[in-house]
Design a protein around this motif. Sequence first.
Motif, PDB file in Angstrom:
ATOM      1  N   LYS A  43       0.746  -1.528   0.023  1.00  0.00           N
ATOM      2  CA  LYS A  43      -0.361  -0.257  -0.188  1.00  0.00           C
ATOM      3  C   LYS A  43       0.993   0.923   0.167  1.00  0.00           C
ATOM      4  O   LYS A  43       0.585   2.103  -1.015  1.00  0.00           O
ATOM      5  N   SER A  44       1.826   1.524   0.947  1.00  0.00           N
ATOM      6  CA  SER A  44       2.794   2.152   1.392  1.00  0.00           C
ATOM      7  C   SER A  44       3.538   2.409  -0.328  1.00  0.00           C
ATOM      8  O   SER A  44       3.689   3.839  -1.008  1.00  0.00           O
ATOM      9  N   THR A  45       4.174   1.659  -0.283  1.00  0.00           N
ATOM     10  CA  THR A  45       4.477   1.530  -2.260  1.00  0.00           C
ATOM     11  C   THR A  45       3.407   2.058  -2.785  1.00  0.00           C
ATOM     12  O   THR A  45       4.307   2.990  -4.244  1.00  0.00           O
ATOM     13  N   PHE A 163      -3.048  10.189   2.154  1.00  0.00           N
ATOM     14  CA  PHE A 163      -2.548   9.724   2.835  1.00  0.00           C
ATOM     15  C   PHE A 163      -2.332   8.252   3.415  1.00  0.00           C
ATOM     16  O   PHE A 163      -3.206   7.634   2.220  1.00  0.00           O
ATOM     17  N   ASP A 164      -1.364   8.159   3.733  1.00  0.00           N
ATOM     18  CA  ASP A 164      -0.440   6.861   4.481  1.00  0.00           C
ATOM     19  C   ASP A 164      -0.973   6.462   5.454  1.00  0.00           C
ATOM     20  O   ASP A 164       0.255   7.574   6.119  1.00  0.00           O
ATOM     21  N   GLU A 165      -1.413   5.450   6.086  1.00  0.00           N
ATOM     22  CA  GLU A 165      -1.872   5.701   7.245  1.00  0.00           C
ATOM     23  C   GLU A 165      -2.161   7.126   8.222  1.00  0.00           C
ATOM     24  O   GLU A 165      -0.897   6.497   9.572  1.00  0.00           O
ATOM     25  N   PRO A 166      -3.061   7.788   8.511  1.00  0.00           N
ATOM     26  CA  PRO A 166      -2.694   9.415   8.879  1.00  0.00           C
ATOM     27  C   PRO A 166      -2.865   9.270  10.342  1.00  0.00           C
ATOM     28  O   PRO A 166      -2.550   9.472  11.295  1.00  0.00           O
TER      29      PRO A 166
HETATM   30 MG    MG Z   1       2.390   1.089   4.633  1.00  0.00          MG
END
Ligand code: MG
Length: 243
Positions: A43-45, A163-166
């Motif tokens: 997901k982050s990538t 937004f990455d796991e804010p």
């Molecule tokens: Mg991640």
Amino acid sequence: MEKVIAIEHLSKSFGTHEVLKDIDFTVNKGEVVCIIGSSGSGKSTLLRCVNLLEKPSGGQIIYNGENILDNKHDIHAYRTKLGMVFQQFNLFNNHNVLNNCVVGQVKVLKRSKEEAEKTALKYLKVVGMEQYVNAKPSQLSGGQKQRVAIARALSMEPDVMLFDEPTSALDPEMVGEVLKVMKELAETGLTMLIVTHEMEFAKEVSDRVVFMDKGVIAEEGPPEQIFNNPTQERTREFLKRTL
Ligand code: MG
Ligand code: ADP
């Protein structure tokens, strides 16, 4: 529907480890898309490839109809159109709240200090942090820091907010205030792409939910489908573990 970003056949490897495999998806104007999936699923990538913090190994990123990975495209201009909010806030600790929201506008967008401050105040109001303009990040709670980080990103007036796991780094009692701000933003018609573990939030605010598993999009659809009637076994397995 007007496409803002279209990802086509995107892949990303670190060495021999293929982390993203042939990813296709689109974010339409005004849409709120939540990406869910297990830790390590990519997901982050994916978000980092979308805003080119990581260089994709293959595929295309079409932004407003143009492939921004072709050599002649101005990647810098593209990146100013995307606002990013990270799990760890990434505020400038030596700057006060107002300056955190001003420096990027002055440096990157070449706005005057006066205009930048006016814009910063507008968005600090949106996130309910206007009383803290002179505070340093170290004086703020995690929830307050994240609201400032959101205001900072909004101050650049991006086309899309990522937004990455804010809320993942926040104490539980602070998660709600950040989700509330994000929900309000979603209701204004802002285009948002959100990686989250907050399933109730995803259910409530998403127009579309993307479920990632082992570097692929295993299933995507409206929240009612993904949460109440998933078509894929691995979506069901994931939800069983999380809900
Ligand atoms: Mg991640
Ligand atoms: P998620 O955000 O869904 O938890 P990530 O995108 O962070 O997943 O990671 C997906 C996979 O890519 C993991 O196996 C992770 O170890 C690997 N990975 C992420 N970033 C790097 C990197 N910079 N170098 C090597 N491997 C990485």
